[in-house]
Design an enzyme around this catalytic site. Sequence first.
Site, short mmCIF file in Angstrom:
data_model
loop_
_atom_site.label_atom_id
_atom_site.label_comp_id
_atom_site.label_asym_id
_atom_site.label_seq_id
_atom_site.Cartn_x
_atom_site.Cartn_y
_atom_site.Cartn_z
N LEU A 39 101.75 72.80 46.56
CA LEU A 39 101.56 73.04 47.99
C LEU A 39 101.20 74.48 48.32
O LEU A 39 101.63 75.42 47.65
CB LEU A 39 102.83 72.62 48.74
CG LEU A 39 103.31 71.19 48.48
CD1 LEU A 39 104.59 70.91 49.25
CD2 LEU A 39 102.24 70.17 48.84
N HIS A 40 100.43 74.65 49.37
CA HIS A 40 99.99 75.96 49.81
C HIS A 40 99.92 75.99 51.34
O HIS A 40 100.32 75.02 52.01
CB HIS A 40 98.65 76.33 49.18
CG HIS A 40 97.59 75.29 49.31
ND1 HIS A 40 97.01 74.94 50.53
CD2 HIS A 40 97.00 74.48 48.40
CE1 HIS A 40 96.11 74.00 50.36
NE2 HIS A 40 96.08 73.69 49.07
N HIS A 43 98.50 72.95 53.24
CA HIS A 43 99.45 71.85 53.45
C HIS A 43 100.43 72.20 54.57
O HIS A 43 100.78 71.35 55.39
CB HIS A 43 100.25 71.59 52.16
CG HIS A 43 99.41 71.12 51.01
ND1 HIS A 43 99.12 71.93 49.93
CD2 HIS A 43 98.80 69.93 50.78
CE1 HIS A 43 98.38 71.24 49.08
NE2 HIS A 43 98.16 70.04 49.56
N ASP A 155 88.06 68.86 52.32
CA ASP A 155 87.34 67.71 51.77
C ASP A 155 86.96 66.81 52.95
O ASP A 155 87.61 65.81 53.23
CB ASP A 155 88.23 66.95 50.78
CG ASP A 155 87.43 65.94 49.96
OD1 ASP A 155 86.35 65.52 50.44
OD2 ASP A 155 87.86 65.58 48.87
N SER A 190 94.79 73.57 45.61
CA SER A 190 95.73 73.56 44.50
C SER A 190 95.04 74.00 43.21
O SER A 190 95.66 74.62 42.34
CB SER A 190 96.31 72.15 44.32
OG SER A 190 97.00 71.74 45.48
#
Length: 280
Positions: A39-40, A43, A155, A190
């Site tokens: 996670l970053h 997220h 995306d 990620s």
Amino acid sequence: MFYLLIFLLQMKLIKLKTDLIKAIKFDKSLGFVPTMGSLHEGHKALIKKSQKICKKTLVSIFVNPTQFNNKKDYKTYPKNLKKDLSYLRKLNVDYIYLPTITQIYLKKHDKIKLNKSQNILCAKFRKGHFEGVLDVLDRFIELISPQKMFMGEKDFQQFFLVKKYIENKYNTKVYVGKTIRDKNKLALSSRNSLLNKKSFNESGIITKKLLKLKNEISKNRKNYKKLIFNLKNELSKNFDIKIEYLECRNTQNLNTSILKKPFKLFAAYYINNVRLIDNF
């Protein structure tokens, strides 16, 4: 210490499907953020968005094998569950779901197929990828029945396909969150953790050039193919990368007609054997 204990008790870590069904049974305003972990801040933005408009938020961590068209990519996908759980605790997430592959794929589903017009961009180069994404999200939504689901804009093709599929089949609204970028403008991902320092810095430079290209195309849409051709040559000459695609498509149906329509510049390339995607 007392408040920390209460906080940890409020967050439910769930591994079994039966426990999940019981836990969320009476949650009428549930937000769902599907993730594959590592996670970053991207997220985090999606989770915060869910928490803002939903009473409770559920985050899943599941590295879905069916959306990988490359076994090596699946095996090397970055994982750090301990760090992820700590991250989610700090965000005060209500539910964390950690299913096994067997749990998710125990029940047989009809195979999902993309039509010819959908086999573009990542779908063209990653055979079976989006079929795997749609399949696993279909299973999650069937199980969880969230009111809303949140996905990242990085995306965009994935969001576009998922929104159409899920909203046509379920009473779940699919929301998109803006792409969160690093200081060097590289979109958070990620997979960025797999980049060495040189590749990370070069990807930032490439991103800035792509942002500049998008602005140039916005001012001169008729010549967009020539502008793209020139930048592809420049990038290939100055950087050790393999460009899979660099093209413009409108955001209404993802076809290549961009005159007088909102559009995005889509890019995918390999740098130091790490595949990066972005859109602007």
